[in-house]
Scaffold this active site. Structure first.
Site, PDB file in Angstrom:
ATOM      1  N   ARG A  21       0.818  -1.220   0.000  1.00  8.92           N
ATOM      2  CA  ARG A  21       0.000   0.000   0.000  1.00  8.92           C
ATOM      3  C   ARG A  21       0.854   1.274   0.000  1.00  8.92           C
ATOM      4  O   ARG A  21       0.458   2.287   0.571  1.00  8.92           O
ATOM      5  CB  ARG A  21      -0.955   0.019   1.199  1.00  8.92           C
ATOM      6  N   ARG A  25      -2.906   7.108   0.560  1.00  7.73           N
ATOM      7  CA  ARG A  25      -3.387   8.351   1.169  1.00  7.73           C
ATOM      8  C   ARG A  25      -2.422   9.049   2.117  1.00  7.73           C
ATOM      9  O   ARG A  25      -2.618  10.208   2.445  1.00  7.73           O
ATOM     10  CB  ARG A  25      -4.700   8.077   1.919  1.00  7.73           C
ATOM     11  N   ARG A  34      -5.462  12.085  -6.765  1.00 12.27           N
ATOM     12  CA  ARG A  34      -6.738  11.445  -6.468  1.00 12.27           C
ATOM     13  C   ARG A  34      -7.864  12.469  -6.551  1.00 12.27           C
ATOM     14  O   ARG A  34      -8.942  12.177  -7.083  1.00 12.27           O
ATOM     15  CB  ARG A  34      -6.643  10.833  -5.070  1.00 12.27           C
ATOM     16  N   ASP A  71      -6.620  -2.097  -7.838  1.00 10.31           N
ATOM     17  CA  ASP A  71      -7.209  -2.759  -6.674  1.00 10.31           C
ATOM     18  C   ASP A  71      -7.518  -4.200  -7.043  1.00 10.31           C
ATOM     19  O   ASP A  71      -7.772  -4.508  -8.207  1.00 10.31           O
ATOM     20  CB  ASP A  71      -8.490  -2.049  -6.220  1.00 10.31           C
ATOM     21  N   TYR A 148     -15.542 -10.986  -0.853  1.00 13.51           N
ATOM     22  CA  TYR A 148     -16.236  -9.732  -1.209  1.00 13.51           C
ATOM     23  C   TYR A 148     -17.421  -9.999  -2.133  1.00 13.51           C
ATOM     24  O   TYR A 148     -18.471  -9.372  -2.022  1.00 13.51           O
ATOM     25  CB  TYR A 148     -15.271  -8.763  -1.896  1.00 13.51           C
TER      26      TYR A 148
HETATM   27  O1  CP3 Z   1       0.226   0.707  -3.127  1.00 11.61           O
HETATM   28  C1  CP3 Z   1      -0.243  -0.404  -3.353  1.00 11.61           C
HETATM   29  O2  CP3 Z   1      -0.075  -1.370  -2.596  1.00 11.61           O
HETATM   30  C2  CP3 Z   1      -0.956  -0.631  -4.680  1.00 11.61           C
HETATM   31  C3  CP3 Z   1      -2.352  -0.444  -4.687  1.00 11.61           C
HETATM   32  C4  CP3 Z   1      -3.324  -1.354  -3.944  1.00 11.61           C
HETATM   33  C5  CP3 Z   1      -4.585  -0.881  -3.529  1.00 11.61           C
HETATM   34  N1  CP3 Z   1      -5.311  -1.930  -3.075  1.00 11.61           N
HETATM   35  C6  CP3 Z   1      -5.024   0.515  -3.630  1.00 11.61           C
HETATM   36  C7  CP3 Z   1      -6.155   0.979  -2.795  1.00 11.61           C
HETATM   37  C8  CP3 Z   1      -3.274  -2.717  -3.651  1.00 11.61           C
HETATM   38  C9  CP3 Z   1      -2.132  -3.700  -3.849  1.00 11.61           C
HETATM   39  C10 CP3 Z   1      -4.544  -3.073  -3.111  1.00 11.61           C
HETATM   40  C11 CP3 Z   1      -4.918  -4.446  -2.734  1.00 11.61           C
HETATM   41  C12 CP3 Z   1      -6.145  -4.681  -1.963  1.00 11.61           C
HETATM   42  N2  CP3 Z   1      -7.373  -4.068  -2.090  1.00 11.61           N
HETATM   43  C13 CP3 Z   1      -6.294  -5.697  -0.991  1.00 11.61           C
HETATM   44  C14 CP3 Z   1      -5.215  -6.676  -0.620  1.00 11.61           C
HETATM   45  C15 CP3 Z   1      -4.131  -6.068   0.180  1.00 11.61           C
HETATM   46  C16 CP3 Z   1      -4.470  -5.832   1.621  1.00 11.61           C
HETATM   47  O3  CP3 Z   1      -4.374  -4.682   2.030  1.00 11.61           O
HETATM   48  O4  CP3 Z   1      -4.745  -6.811   2.315  1.00 11.61           O
HETATM   49  C17 CP3 Z   1      -7.613  -5.648  -0.511  1.00 11.61           C
HETATM   50  C18 CP3 Z   1      -8.210  -6.539   0.563  1.00 11.61           C
HETATM   51  C19 CP3 Z   1      -8.289  -4.617  -1.216  1.00 11.61           C
HETATM   52  C20 CP3 Z   1      -9.715  -4.220  -1.108  1.00 11.61           C
HETATM   53  C21 CP3 Z   1      -9.886  -2.801  -0.712  1.00 11.61           C
HETATM   54  N3  CP3 Z   1      -9.550  -1.716  -1.506  1.00 11.61           N
HETATM   55  C22 CP3 Z   1     -10.409  -2.296   0.491  1.00 11.61           C
HETATM   56  C23 CP3 Z   1     -10.876  -3.152   1.645  1.00 11.61           C
HETATM   57  C24 CP3 Z   1     -10.387  -0.912   0.404  1.00 11.61           C
HETATM   58  C25 CP3 Z   1     -10.945   0.071   1.392  1.00 11.61           C
HETATM   59  C26 CP3 Z   1     -10.042   0.237   2.566  1.00 11.61           C
HETATM   60  C27 CP3 Z   1      -9.072   1.337   2.323  1.00 11.61           C
HETATM   61  O5  CP3 Z   1      -7.871   1.132   2.524  1.00 11.61           O
HETATM   62  O6  CP3 Z   1      -9.542   2.422   1.953  1.00 11.61           O
HETATM   63  C28 CP3 Z   1      -9.802  -0.553  -0.838  1.00 11.61           C
HETATM   64  C29 CP3 Z   1      -9.547   0.811  -1.354  1.00 11.61           C
HETATM   65  C30 CP3 Z   1      -8.164   1.143  -1.789  1.00 11.61           C
HETATM   66  N4  CP3 Z   1      -7.340   0.325  -2.509  1.00 11.61           N
HETATM   67  C31 CP3 Z   1      -7.484   2.366  -1.580  1.00 11.61           C
HETATM   68  C32 CP3 Z   1      -6.244   2.278  -2.211  1.00 11.61           C
HETATM   69  C33 CP3 Z   1      -5.188   3.342  -2.319  1.00 11.61           C
HETATM   70  C34 CP3 Z   1      -8.056   3.575  -0.867  1.00 11.61           C
HETATM   71  C35 CP3 Z   1      -8.867   4.361  -1.828  1.00 11.61           C
HETATM   72  C36 CP3 Z   1      -8.749   5.822  -1.605  1.00 11.61           C
HETATM   73  O7  CP3 Z   1      -7.859   6.461  -2.193  1.00 11.61           O
HETATM   74  O8  CP3 Z   1      -9.574   6.335  -0.847  1.00 11.61           O
END
Ligand code: CP3
Length: 340
Positions: A21, A25, A34, A71, A148
């Protein structure tokens, strides 16, 4: 690429490091792009902006690898499930998969074809990224994606998908088969587009008891790994089944790197999986709140992994309120303290 050398157990001048990640943010530069893009999914679909935020952590923090900005849930989205990211709630699907009829509406081949915005992001990123920095592609493990799809959103209890697991396992296997087919095609297209390695995130592996983990999750991960390796034997594959330290004795497969989550003692992972597999991890991500805690965490992990093939990472994703300065401090500390 030092990151790829480490994946392949070649000697490296220091331990390469990146953060799960890392594009997100906590970076003001990310928040700016964003805001221009609108919502999160629009950012994923805009390949120029997605590529820009993919590269940001390399420029700002000096990490050794970039991870594709996207994602895991774009796969079910492009299979035909309407998806929204709701502020404060996370991802929500308009309709969950409840039965065979719902599943039949979903199309794996269509997903592989429609994910062109991801392939475009990869192509542009590989063009603009320094030649010595690796680009990591990724996908969600079928089990994590299925949680999901079946629940319709994130869950604390996994009640709906576990009810299916124990009362209608055939349907769950049918869902997992279809998702796996999409994952295989998607992974291969990411590789053809230019990623140098691929990570499979099984974030919710720990929801499963041992026998269920191997039957409903690991089996499908291994199928994806084998398919990738059959066509692209030179591409390193990283697996990250989170929270399964109790099952490590039974872990084996054709992957190169095992991602160790923060709840697994790194020494235990080394005893059970190294040097057969390169280990990636596993500093507790909230150590990033304190420089003293970073010092202790880095030193502990480097000491435990001394002399064994290792890629440094956090044991899960970085949180949105971590000071950027601490993230920079962490990356530099790993690169300096591991220099040989
Ligand atoms: O930087 C990185 O790692 C690359 C981008 C990346 C994102 N999601 C961007 C993201 C990666 C590799 C993921 C994988 C992901 N997404 C997983 C597996 C990794 C983990 O953390 O266990 C899962 C379970 C998800 C599903 C997901 N996406 C959730 C549950 C959420 C909401 C929670 C949150 O963190 O906001 C997201 C949204 C998400 N994915 C964001 C980002 C940057 C936040 C969106 C925003 O900018 O508001």
């Amino acid at each position: 690429m030092i990151f790829i050398d480490a994946c392949l157990k070649k000697p490296t001048p220091y331990t390469p490091v990146w953060m799960m990640r890392q594009a997100g943010r906590y970076l003001p530069e990310y928040m700016q792009v964003r805001a221009q893009a609108g919502d999160f999914l629009s950012l994923c679909k805009d390949y120029k902006k997605a590529s820009e935020v993919t590269i940001q952590p390399v420029d700002i923090l000096g990490v050794d690898a970039a991870i594709l900005f996207s994602d895991i849930l774009v796969v079910p989205l492009e299979m035909g499930m309407e998806l929204k990211f709701i502020k404060g709630e996370g991802p929500v699907f308009d309709e969950s998969v409840k039965n065979l009829e719902d599943l039949e509406k979903l199309d794996s081949a269509k997903a592989v074809k429609n994910l062109t915005y991801v392939y475009d992001t990869i192509k542009l990123t590989r063009q603009n990224l320094a030649a010595d920095k690796a680009l990591i592609g990724f996908l969600g493990a079928p089990w994590t994606l299925a949680t999901y799809m079946i629940e319709g959103q994130g869950t604390k209890t996994y009640a709906i998908c576990k009810k299916m697991l124990y009362s209608n396992p055939e349907l769950l296997h049918q869902i997992l088969d279809k998702v796996t087919a999409a994952c295989i095609g998607y992974a291969k297209e990411q590789i053809r587009s230019g990623v140098n390695a691929i990570q499979i995130f099984d974030s919710w592996a720990a929801a499963l008891e041992e026998s269920a983990f191997f039957e409903f999750s690991w089996k499908y991960i291994i199928k994806i790994v084998d398919e990738i390796k059959r066509e692209f034997p030179q591409i390193p594959v990283i697996v990250f089944p989170k929270g399964i330290s109790g099952y490590l004795d039974k872990i084996s497969g054709n992957f190169d790197v095992f991602g160790v989550d923060w709840s697994t003692p790194i020494k235990t992972a080394r005893e059970k999986l190294s040097p057969k597999y390169v280990l990636q991890g596993n500093m507790e991500p909230t150590r990033l709140y304190s420089k003293t805690a970073i010092d202790e965490g880095v030193s502990h992990v480097l000491k435990a992994m001394k002399g064994a093939p290792h890629i440094f990472n956090l044991g899960h994703g970085i949180l949105p309120d971590i000071p950027v300065e601490h993230a920079k401090y962490f990356i530099k500390k790993v690169q300096e303290d591991s220099r040989r």
